[in-house]
Design a protein around this motif. Structure first.
Motif, PDB file in Angstrom:
ATOM      1  N   ALA A   1      -9.706   4.763  -9.985  1.00 34.95           N
ATOM      2  CA  ALA A   1      -9.938   6.059  -9.330  1.00 34.95           C
ATOM      3  C   ALA A   1      -8.748   6.347  -8.417  1.00 34.95           C
ATOM      4  O   ALA A   1      -8.822   6.204  -7.197  1.00 34.95           O
ATOM      5  N   ALA A   2      -7.635   6.704  -9.026  1.00 44.52           N
ATOM      6  CA  ALA A   2      -6.413   7.014  -8.279  1.00 44.52           C
ATOM      7  C   ALA A   2      -5.570   7.965  -9.113  1.00 44.52           C
ATOM      8  O   ALA A   2      -5.724   8.049 -10.330  1.00 44.52           O
ATOM      9  N   SER A   3      -4.660   8.641  -8.449  1.00 43.56           N
ATOM     10  CA  SER A   3      -3.777   9.572  -9.153  1.00 43.56           C
ATOM     11  C   SER A   3      -2.718   8.797  -9.934  1.00 43.56           C
ATOM     12  O   SER A   3      -2.389   7.653  -9.583  1.00 43.56           O
ATOM     13  N   PRO A   4      -2.168   9.408 -10.978  1.00 44.00           N
ATOM     14  CA  PRO A   4      -1.088   8.731 -11.710  1.00 44.00           C
ATOM     15  C   PRO A   4       0.111   8.469 -10.799  1.00 44.00           C
ATOM     16  O   PRO A   4       0.777   7.448 -10.940  1.00 44.00           O
ATOM     17  N   GLU A   5       0.355   9.353  -9.837  1.00 48.17           N
ATOM     18  CA  GLU A   5       1.476   9.160  -8.909  1.00 48.17           C
ATOM     19  C   GLU A   5       1.281   7.903  -8.062  1.00 48.17           C
ATOM     20  O   GLU A   5       2.228   7.144  -7.828  1.00 48.17           O
ATOM     21  N   ARG A   6       0.051   7.682  -7.590  1.00 49.69           N
ATOM     22  CA  ARG A   6      -0.232   6.502  -6.774  1.00 49.69           C
ATOM     23  C   ARG A   6      -0.071   5.227  -7.593  1.00 49.69           C
ATOM     24  O   ARG A   6       0.544   4.250  -7.147  1.00 49.69           O
ATOM     25  N   ILE A   7      -0.609   5.218  -8.799  1.00 47.64           N
ATOM     26  CA  ILE A   7      -0.495   4.034  -9.657  1.00 47.64           C
ATOM     27  C   ILE A   7       0.966   3.773 -10.009  1.00 47.64           C
ATOM     28  O   ILE A   7       1.434   2.639  -9.950  1.00 47.64           O
ATOM     29  N   TRP A   8       1.699   4.827 -10.356  1.00 47.82           N
ATOM     30  CA  TRP A   8       3.113   4.678 -10.719  1.00 47.82           C
ATOM     31  C   TRP A   8       3.921   4.135  -9.535  1.00 47.82           C
ATOM     32  O   TRP A   8       4.798   3.289  -9.725  1.00 47.82           O
ATOM     33  N   SER A   9       3.620   4.600  -8.328  1.00 50.37           N
ATOM     34  CA  SER A   9       4.369   4.118  -7.158  1.00 50.37           C
ATOM     35  C   SER A   9       4.143   2.618  -6.952  1.00 50.37           C
ATOM     36  O   SER A   9       5.070   1.891  -6.579  1.00 50.37           O
ATOM     37  N   ILE A  10       2.933   2.147  -7.206  1.00 48.78           N
ATOM     38  CA  ILE A  10       2.648   0.717  -7.110  1.00 48.78           C
ATOM     39  C   ILE A  10       3.377  -0.039  -8.217  1.00 48.78           C
ATOM     40  O   ILE A  10       3.965  -1.095  -7.991  1.00 48.78           O
ATOM     41  N   LEU A  11       3.377   0.516  -9.415  1.00 48.08           N
ATOM     42  CA  LEU A  11       4.056  -0.104 -10.549  1.00 48.08           C
ATOM     43  C   LEU A  11       5.561  -0.221 -10.313  1.00 48.08           C
ATOM     44  O   LEU A  11       6.190  -1.193 -10.723  1.00 48.08           O
ATOM     45  N   MET A  12       6.146   0.752  -9.637  1.00 48.63           N
ATOM     46  CA  MET A  12       7.583   0.735  -9.381  1.00 48.63           C
ATOM     47  C   MET A  12       7.969  -0.088  -8.153  1.00 48.63           C
ATOM     48  O   MET A  12       9.142  -0.330  -7.906  1.00 48.63           O
TER      49      MET A  12
ATOM     50  N   ALA B   1       8.431 -21.933 -13.015  1.00 45.53           N
ATOM     51  CA  ALA B   1       8.860 -20.542 -13.171  1.00 45.53           C
ATOM     52  C   ALA B   1      10.046 -20.480 -14.133  1.00 45.53           C
ATOM     53  O   ALA B   1      10.851 -21.408 -14.200  1.00 45.53           O
ATOM     54  N   MET B   2      10.115 -19.399 -14.899  1.00 45.04           N
ATOM     55  CA  MET B   2      11.222 -19.165 -15.826  1.00 45.04           C
ATOM     56  C   MET B   2      11.851 -17.814 -15.478  1.00 45.04           C
ATOM     57  O   MET B   2      11.136 -16.838 -15.245  1.00 45.04           O
ATOM     58  N   SER B   3      13.171 -17.789 -15.446  1.00 50.04           N
ATOM     59  CA  SER B   3      13.886 -16.543 -15.176  1.00 50.04           C
ATOM     60  C   SER B   3      14.499 -16.026 -16.464  1.00 50.04           C
ATOM     61  O   SER B   3      14.929 -16.808 -17.320  1.00 50.04           O
ATOM     62  N   PHE B   4      14.528 -14.711 -16.598  1.00 43.70           N
ATOM     63  CA  PHE B   4      15.139 -14.100 -17.770  1.00 43.70           C
ATOM     64  C   PHE B   4      15.555 -12.675 -17.437  1.00 43.70           C
ATOM     65  O   PHE B   4      15.254 -12.159 -16.361  1.00 43.70           O
ATOM     66  N   ARG B   5      16.259 -12.039 -18.374  1.00 45.88           N
ATOM     67  CA  ARG B   5      16.792 -10.698 -18.184  1.00 45.88           C
ATOM     68  C   ARG B   5      16.249  -9.758 -19.268  1.00 45.88           C
ATOM     69  O   ARG B   5      16.912  -9.502 -20.271  1.00 45.88           O
ATOM     70  N   PRO B   6      15.039  -9.243 -19.100  1.00 47.35           N
ATOM     71  CA  PRO B   6      14.493  -8.340 -20.116  1.00 47.35           C
ATOM     72  C   PRO B   6      15.184  -6.978 -20.087  1.00 47.35           C
ATOM     73  O   PRO B   6      15.673  -6.529 -19.039  1.00 47.35           O
ATOM     74  N   LYS B   7      15.196  -6.322 -21.237  1.00 52.13           N
ATOM     75  CA  LYS B   7      15.788  -4.989 -21.366  1.00 52.13           C
ATOM     76  C   LYS B   7      14.687  -3.933 -21.335  1.00 52.13           C
ATOM     77  O   LYS B   7      13.695  -4.053 -22.058  1.00 52.13           O
ATOM     78  N   VAL B   8      14.886  -2.921 -20.499  1.00 53.91           N
ATOM     79  CA  VAL B   8      13.922  -1.822 -20.417  1.00 53.91           C
ATOM     80  C   VAL B   8      13.961  -1.057 -21.731  1.00 53.91           C
ATOM     81  O   VAL B   8      15.024  -0.613 -22.174  1.00 53.91           O
ATOM     82  N   ARG B   9      12.812  -0.889 -22.359  1.00 53.93           N
ATOM     83  CA  ARG B   9      12.714  -0.144 -23.618  1.00 53.93           C
ATOM     84  C   ARG B   9      12.171   1.256 -23.393  1.00 53.93           C
ATOM     85  O   ARG B   9      12.595   2.205 -24.028  1.00 53.93           O
ATOM     86  N   VAL B  10      11.171   1.382 -22.501  1.00 50.21           N
ATOM     87  CA  VAL B  10      10.556   2.676 -22.207  1.00 50.21           C
ATOM     88  C   VAL B  10      10.319   2.748 -20.706  1.00 50.21           C
ATOM     89  O   VAL B  10       9.833   1.794 -20.113  1.00 50.21           O
ATOM     90  N   ALA B  11      10.671   3.881 -20.125  1.00 50.84           N
ATOM     91  CA  ALA B  11      10.359   4.162 -18.716  1.00 50.84           C
ATOM     92  C   ALA B  11      10.026   5.648 -18.643  1.00 50.84           C
ATOM     93  O   ALA B  11      10.858   6.472 -18.294  1.00 50.84           O
ATOM     94  N   GLU B  12       8.796   5.966 -19.032  1.00 52.26           N
ATOM     95  CA  GLU B  12       8.348   7.354 -19.045  1.00 52.26           C
ATOM     96  C   GLU B  12       7.498   7.598 -17.799  1.00 52.26           C
ATOM     97  O   GLU B  12       6.379   7.082 -17.685  1.00 52.26           O
ATOM     98  N   HIS B  13       8.060   8.344 -16.871  1.00 51.27           N
ATOM     99  CA  HIS B  13       7.467   8.589 -15.558  1.00 51.27           C
ATOM    100  C   HIS B  13       5.984   8.949 -15.667  1.00 51.27           C
ATOM    101  O   HIS B  13       5.602   9.845 -16.420  1.00 51.27           O
ATOM    102  N   LEU B  14       5.165   8.234 -14.912  1.00 48.25           N
ATOM    103  CA  LEU B  14       3.711   8.413 -14.826  1.00 48.25           C
ATOM    104  C   LEU B  14       2.955   8.046 -16.104  1.00 48.25           C
ATOM    105  O   LEU B  14       1.751   8.267 -16.194  1.00 48.25           O
ATOM    106  N   LYS B  15       3.652   7.461 -17.099  1.00 54.23           N
ATOM    107  CA  LYS B  15       2.985   7.154 -18.370  1.00 54.23           C
ATOM    108  C   LYS B  15       3.174   5.729 -18.853  1.00 54.23           C
ATOM    109  O   LYS B  15       2.211   5.083 -19.242  1.00 54.23           O
ATOM    110  N   GLU B  16       4.419   5.244 -18.895  1.00 51.22           N
ATOM    111  CA  GLU B  16       4.631   3.924 -19.498  1.00 51.22           C
ATOM    112  C   GLU B  16       5.916   3.274 -19.004  1.00 51.22           C
ATOM    113  O   GLU B  16       6.941   3.919 -18.857  1.00 51.22           O
ATOM    114  N   LEU B  17       5.809   1.953 -18.779  1.00 48.48           N
ATOM    115  CA  LEU B  17       6.967   1.093 -18.519  1.00 48.48           C
ATOM    116  C   LEU B  17       6.864  -0.064 -19.499  1.00 48.48           C
ATOM    117  O   LEU B  17       5.812  -0.689 -19.619  1.00 48.48           O
ATOM    118  N   ARG B  18       7.967  -0.329 -20.205  1.00 51.64           N
ATOM    119  CA  ARG B  18       7.959  -1.369 -21.248  1.00 51.64           C
ATOM    120  C   ARG B  18       9.324  -2.046 -21.268  1.00 51.64           C
ATOM    121  O   ARG B  18      10.345  -1.386 -21.195  1.00 51.64           O
TER     122      ARG B  18
END
Length: 124
Positions: free
Chosen positions: A11-22, A58-75
């Motif tokens: 129960a939150a706005s997409p903007e609030r969830i996205w800000s937490i995700l970022m 812990a393991m460290s790695f360098r993933p490549k951003v595939r999708v960064a669609e504002h308020l919808k998806e980060l992959r």
């Protein structure tokens, strides 16, 4: 291939969830698997990530951003050593629901020659 996915209605706005995700610095507060994350979320850019499975180092790695669609998806897509050995495509998706809430989905698709060796540690 091995796939883990979970979802929750929030129960939150997409903007609030996205800000937490970022807010990468806060990931360890809500995501026990991702211990640290930093970088530019522009598609094609590399992130710096540290992950830790329960009872493992812990393991460290360098993933490549595939999708960064504002308020919808980060992959992003990461690899253990070389592509094709053990690859993980992690994603977060947001979708509006009819009741004004949001569906938040987090998942990872694992593929590669070593997936079967790690499946038990991943929960499979």
């Amino acid at each position: 291939m091995y796939w883990i996915e979970t979802e929750i209605e929030i129960a939150a706005s997409p903007e609030r969830i996205w800000s937490i995700l970022m807010d990468f610095s806060a990931y360890p507060e809500w995501n026990p698997f991702i211990r640290s994350l930093s970088g530019d979320v522009t598609p094609g850019q590399l992130l710096r990530a540290s992950i830790q499975l329960p009872g493992a180092k812990a393991m460290s790695f360098r993933p490549k951003v595939r999708v960064a669609e504002h308020l919808k998806e980060l992959r992003w897509l990461g690899h253990l050593l070389l592509p094709g050995l053990f690859d993980g495509e992690h994603y977060f998706q947001l979708a509006a629901l009819a009741n004004g809430h949001m569906r938040f989905v987090q998942g990872e698709k694992f593929s590669g020659m070593l997936v079967s060796l790690f499946a038990a540690r991943l929960g499979g």
